[in-house]
Design a protein around this motif. Structure first.
Motif, PDB file in Angstrom:
ATOM      1  N   TYR B 327     116.606  57.775  71.051  1.00  0.00           N
ATOM      2  CA  TYR B 327     115.369  57.936  70.290  1.00  0.00           C
ATOM      3  C   TYR B 327     114.787  59.318  70.545  1.00  0.00           C
ATOM      4  N   GLU B 340     106.307  49.321  72.431  1.00  0.00           N
ATOM      5  CA  GLU B 340     106.575  48.234  71.492  1.00  0.00           C
ATOM      6  C   GLU B 340     107.889  48.481  70.756  1.00  0.00           C
ATOM      7  N   SER B 341     108.070  49.726  70.313  1.00  0.00           N
ATOM      8  CA  SER B 341     109.303  50.027  69.577  1.00  0.00           C
ATOM      9  C   SER B 341     110.505  49.888  70.486  1.00  0.00           C
TER      10      SER B 341
END
Lengths: 817, 401
Positions: B327, B340-341
């Motif tokens: 990411y 959260e992601s």
């Protein structure tokens, strides 16, 4: 490995600990790189102890330690040579040794943490043949003589210092008593609001009456100094003065009013000055209790805040609020130093605090006035004969005017000059002799470790003596005595003339220091007739000729002479009266001044009678009166002329700059450079110059300056510093490293090509190394040298480590020297 | 070169970049001391030129920094050797000019009597100049100051408890007093440990000594060192130095060290007498706490060590780390990955079953400083890996796919 045979009295351990990033807390490792002792034994507990200590503070801890005794000493370890590391070098502090009369007796204890005895011996070889007892005797003699010199210095300096202090205190005497009077009045006013009864007084909260009783009497003192350092001295004097009058006085500084610590700090500081014993909490009610317990409650509490404008406003106003609530119980009176204008409180404090203040303004002496007092006491009226040369005077004047602006520092500079004089001039004890006023005896040099012959030799070898008295062959104690007496006399008359000139010019806002600089100048227009050391006064004709041509020149001395010519009668009289006092020692002038005073007095009497007559003046008598007035005018002009001629003569005949007198070196300090170096450390420039011109300091044969080429034999930090000059304000680490590497590697090029050249030089170890070691230094060692050099530049503050934003750049912090 | 009458004014920007770490700044209300004030005196031509050269150098450097194309080379391009190897090499460096340095040190011996004299007249000696002065000062103290007790404070140590130091000094002074007066002192001694700082100062300042001339000498190695840089420490040191029975010898190395003191401290408390004594001895102990630039900041090193940590973790934890790393590589400009992601992404790949599991992984990462958290513009808590992208790229192949 091999251990160098230097005298090492202590264990030398080089311990570096490192935390591995990944291992976290579990598995830290400590490496002991090198360790060596005199006897081969290693004090394990020391090494351990220091590791633990160092570890705790730097973010790693030692969990595992190889027994130090089993460690090896790698050859070529970094503990070679002079830079020995004490095994306890990571201690925050150690006790090097305790005072002892015997030299061998060296006890050393770290406070419960580490114990070690050590001595770093820099001498590789002492002259082996010298007898130890001889050395000891010589040493103790040397110590004795230095003590004597010290005593002489203390006597001379303390006489100067105490007179300066006195004169400064006197200068403030009037304003001090004015302040005291006001303090008393204010206290009476506070008391008139009502004294708390026993019941009220024992309660731990303030007594509240009407609003007016909450006001705090505040003296705003305009200090009129440039530097607050001077204020501190004044306020200390004020404190002593008020204390001697019975007040309870406390000094608070702006440090106590910092926003960091809140109002507690200043309360604690305040209580600390009154209440004895340890304080756990600071509370104003304690102050009230203390005040109640005082024997007699008829003395006010005066709180002096030395620099109100530097205090944190909110803390100060809180403090004022608190005091005002309690003012009936603790009759506090504030005295606040203000550096700028009386408006300052209005700018600093909020209005609700301002309302609590009942202010009054006081003004201290201005800085130039104070400076004049100091110079007058130190150089013109002083009791000791110590003085400074023209160059030094100019330097000190500039230091004061342009750089420092504080009387305290000026006095400090003078002290440094005096101390340097005593440490460098072997004949300095003569100053002490002057001070004791033993004019008829030859100075006793032997108590200062100087035989009489040696003293005479030193004295007659002084350049000022040699240049003037070489015709005198009989060099005896008497000759010296004569010379010294003459020196003292000439110095005295010089001071007299300067004082007279200063009196003449006083009203014109003139600094005595400027006048002094002019009068000290041995090359100045007035000194030309005093050939060094000549005591034969020049004939009047030739000099007056010269003099008149010089008269058009500007300068304070000329101005003084001109002014005397133009003074009105009453001022002239005042001046002449002052001169009368100063010239007592020179009868020749004294009588003339006296005569002038008399004639002026007569003139004044006439003038008064004329004034009386004026009232009854009639037309018919006007004519006669005018004639009379003209006559008075004429008389005055004659008096002016006479006075002016007199001062003119004084200057010509007696204002002999001290540097023109034989033997002046014994009382005159003339090492400006030394004084300057001690007074003004030139940190930023000198560090960079050290790195640039290291060759001048180190004097090695290998890196003699050849233009601006960077030689690999230079210290790594010097190479790095020089290379950094080519970069901007940030330096790319990679580029820097590459250029450093190429410089380092050029050694091998040079040594390959220029083998013959290197042979011409004396073969230093370094050279041999470069020629023999043809193999390239390893990448690791170059990188290590690079890192170390950067660390050294960081220690000196020349570069800063990369930050997160620019991870590949170092920031330069100093640019050129 | 001829010594200048006065030092030039440092451009103001120096004040911003005061100390190397940039965090500790001097108290804003202290004024720069004498050494940095404006020279306005008799500047003759040569000096004027030097002055000019100084400011020109500064602006040239600034200009060069701004205009010329900056080299984009990275530290990692140097290809630093292994940290272990580097440290070994650093500790085995061949000192240069050993003999000359030794004779330079030897030459200062001639000044010892003068130093002793100045110390006894009440000045504090301030030694400056390039090179470690620790050995020099301590040698001076051991040879010339034997009749006085000497306490050494090492300012280069990271933290120093000055109260403890004061207690030690007071004890030493007490012993010295006792030795002077054979008859036992009148008042019973309170243990110094329990006395307040003001009491200790009063004791050292007191008139108890019959012999006014004796004193305890304090040597402060690197008075500008990290352990003493706080204004409070300097104020306290100044107060100690101003006591009647204390003399101080200190060394400074940092070019901005004089900014630590205001004029009160310089002129009335420390009462400095400057000595320029370059020794060119290596800064060994003084530099111990400074990181080696090629050892710590190299990305290769961090990536390597990070990989070792990761390899010791569970495969799932490694995969969570991989998710985060990928990411971060694909979103180089954001503050980090919202937790959260990360949870959603990990759950999708069956790496974690609950928030609790993820949190335990994250805690482990954080403990090893593999990730850090910060908040993004929307106020979400984000995690990120404190490694540069190239480091991350080197790291990825090393962990479990």
């Amino acid at each position: 490995g091999s251990i160098e045979t230097r005298e090492v009295h202590s264990a030398v351990a080089f311990v570096s600990a490192r935390r591995e990033w990944l291992d976290g807390k579990q598995n830290e490792r400590v490496e002991v790189e090198a360790q060596k002792t005199e006897s081969g034994l290693v004090p394990t507990h020391l090494a351990l102890g220091s590791c633990h200590r160092g570890g705790a503070t730097s973010g790693f801890t030692v969990s595992e330690f190889t027994p130090a005794g089993k460690l090896l000493v790698p050859s070529g370890s970094s503990s070679k040579g002079l830079h020995l590391h004490c095994c306890c070098y990571m201690e925050p502090f150690t006790i090097l040794h305790k005072a002892s009369s015997r030299k061998t007796d060296k006890i050393s204890t770290g406070t419960g943490k580490s114990r070690t005895t050590r001595r770093i011996d820099l001498t590789a070889s002492l002259p082996a043949s010298t007898d130890i007892s001889d050395v000891n005797a010589a040493e103790s003699n040397e110590r004795h003589y230095s003590n004597m010199r010290m005593e002489a210095f203390e006597a001379v300096w303390s006489s100067t210092e105490s007179s300066i202090k006195d004169v400064l205190r006197e200068a403030n005497a009037t304003i001090f008593s004015e302040i005291h009077e006001w303090v008393r009045d204010s206290f009476d006013t506070i008391v008139s609001f009502g004294v708390p009864n026993f019941h009220e007084a024992t309660q731990p909260f303030p007594v509240v009456k009407d609003a007016t009783s909450k006001q705090i009497f505040t003296g705003l003192v305009l200090t009129r100094n440039i530097e607050f350092v001077d204020d501190l001295v004044t306020f200390e004097d004020l404190k002593q003065h008020l204390k001697s009058q019975g007040c309870h006085v406390a000094n608070l500084s702006s440090v106590d009013f910092s926003s960091k610590n809140g109002v507690g700090t200043c309360l604690r500081s305040l209580l600390g000055q009154f209440v004895t014993g340890s304080l756990d909490t600071a509370d104003i009610s304690m102050l009230a209790t203390w005040y109640k317990e005082q024997q007699n409650n008829d003395n006010p509490v005066v709180i002096i805040i030395d620099d109100m404008e530097r205090c944190c406003a909110s803390i100060l106003s809180e403090f004022i609020h608190m005091l005002s609530e309690w003012v009936l119980k603790v009759p506090a009176i504030l005295i606040m130093g203000v550096a700028t204008t009386v408006d300052a409180p209005r700018n600093v404090l909020p209005s609700n605090a301002l309302h609590r203040l009942h202010a009054r303004k006081f003004t201290f002496q201005s800085l130039p006035e104070k400076m004049n007092y100091v110079v007058e006491t130190a150089f013109v009226k002083q009791s000791s004969e110590f003085t400074i040369s023209h160059k030094t005077a100019v330097f000190m004047r500039n230091y004061f005017v342009h750089q420092n602006g504080s009387v305290t520092s000026f006095i400090r500079a003078l002290k440094i000059a005096c101390a340097q004089h005593f440490s460098t001039q072997p004949l300095c004890f003569i100053l002490h002799w002057f001070l004791r006023d033993e004019d008829n005896e030859v100075p006793q040099s032997h108590i200062y470790g100087l035989s009489q012959e040696r003293m005479l030799k030193l004295a007659f070898d002084l350049p000022s003596w040699k240049s003037t008295n070489n015709q005198i062959t009989q060099l005896s104690g008497e000759t010296l005595l004569d010379g010294l007496t003459q020196l003292k006399k000439l110095h005295k008359t010089w001071r007299m003339v300067v004082l007279c000139l200063y009196e003449a010019i006083k009203g014109e806002n003139v600094q005595l220091l400027d006048l002094m600089c002019e009068a000290l100048d041995p090359k100045g227009p007035f000194a030309s007739q005093f050939d060094i050391g000549s005591r034969v006064l020049p004939s009047d004709d030739s000099t007056s000729q010269k003099f008149h041509s010089l008269e058009k020149n500007k300068g304070l001395i000329n101005r003084a002479i001109r002014r005397v010519k133009e003074l009105p009668a009453n001022q002239l009289l005042v001046l002449m009266k002052a001169w009368e006092k100063h010239t007592v020692d020179v009868p020749e002038f004294h009588s003339e001044v006296k005569a002038l005073v008399l004639s002026l007095l007569k003139l004044e009497e006439n003038g008064e009678s004329l004034n009386q007559n004026k009232v009854e003046m009639t037309n018919t008598r006007k004519q006669a009166l005018r004639g009379h007035l003209n006559g008075a005018d004429k008389n005055l002009r004659v008096a002016n002329e006479k006075a002016s001629n007199l001062v003119d003569l004084m200057v010509r005949r007696y204002m002999c700059p001290v540097e023109c007198v034989a033997l002046h070196e014994v009382l005159c300090f003339d090492c400006v450079d030394q004084l300057q170096a001690a007074l003004i450390g030139d940190m930023r420039r000198r560090i960079q110059m050290d790195l640039q011109d290291f060759h001048a300091i180190i004097r090695c044969s290998c890196c003699s300056k050849r233009g601006s080429t960077i030689l690999p034999s230079m210290p790594d930090s010097s190479i790095m510093y020089t290379l950094a000059q080519e970069h901007g304000d940030v330096v790319n680490v990679h580029d820097w490293y590459q250029s450093f590497k190429s410089v380092v590697l050029s050694t091998h090029m040079v040594s390959k090509r220029g083998k013959s050249r290197s042979k011409q030089h004396s073969p230093t170890p370094k050279k041999r190394k470069t020629t023999s070691e043809l193999s390239q230094p390893s990448e690791a060692s170059i990188q290590a040298r690079f890192c170390k050099a950067i660390v050294e530049l960081q220690v000196t503050g020349l570069v800063r480590m990369p930050n997160r934003r620019r991870p590949d750049y170092l920031q330069r912090l100093a640019f050129g020297s | 070169r001829k010594a200048k009458l006065f030092p030039p004014v440092p451009p103001l920007s120096f004040l911003h970049s005061f100390w190397s770490d940039g965090e500790q700044t001097p108290e804003s209300r202290t004024f720069p001391s004498a050494a940095f004030c404006r020279p306005a005196m008799e500047i003759n031509d040569g000096e004027e030129e030097e002055e000019f050269e100084f400011s020109r150098n500064y602006f040239l450097a600034k200009e060069l920094g701004g205009s010329s194309k900056k080299s984009g080379r990275k530290i990692s391009d140097i290809d630093p050797v292994d940290e272990q190897e580097l440290r070994t090499a650093a500790n085995n460096l061949e000192p240069k000019h050993e003999r000359e340095v030794a004779s330079l040190m030897e030459s200062y011996k001639a000044s010892y009597p003068e130093w002793g004299f100045m110390l006894r007249t009440g000045f504090g000696l301030l030694m400056y100049g390039f090179g470690s002065k620790k050995a020099l000062i301590e040698d001076f103290a051991s040879t010339s100051l034997t009749e006085y007790s000497v306490v050494v404070i090492n300012g280069y140590v990271q933290s120093i408890n000055l109260k403890q130091v004061m207690v030690a000094i007071a004890e030493v002074w007490w012993d010295q007093l006792k030795a002077k007066r054979r008859n036992s002192p009148s008042q019973a001694q309170q243990p110094f440990n329990s006395r307040s700082i003001d009491d200790l100062l009063a004791f050292m300042d007191g008139q108890e000594a019959d012999d006014d001339k004796s004193f305890v000498c304090i040597i402060v190695n690197n008075i500008d060192g990290p352990g003493l840089r706080e204004p409070e420490s300097q104020h306290l040191l100044a107060r100690i130095a101003s006591c009647t029975h204390i003399r101080i010898i200190a060394s400074i190395d940092h070019v901005n060290a004089p900014l630590l003191w205001d004029k009160k401290m310089v002129h009335t408390q420390f009462n400095w007498y400057w000595y320029h004594v370059p020794t060119f001895a290596p800064y060994v102990v003084e530099g111990v706490f400074f990181p080696l630039i090629l050892a710590h900041s190299s990305t290769a090193q961090s990536a390597k060590t990070a990989a070792i940590v990761l390899q010791s973790l569970t495969p799932n934890a490694q995969s969570v780390f991989r998710v985060l790393a990928e990411y971060q590589l694909s979103h180089p400009d954001v503050e980090g990955m919202p937790i959260e992601s990360l949870y959603a992404a990990s759950r999708e790949r069956f790496l974690v079953s609950s928030q609790v599991t993820l949190n335990s992984h994250l805690t482990e990462f954080k403990d090893h400083e593999l990730v850090r958290t910060r908040r993004n513009a929307d106020g979400q808590d984000c995690v990120y890996i404190p490694l540069a992208n190239d480091g991350l790229q080197k790291l990825l192949p090393e962990i479990n796919p």
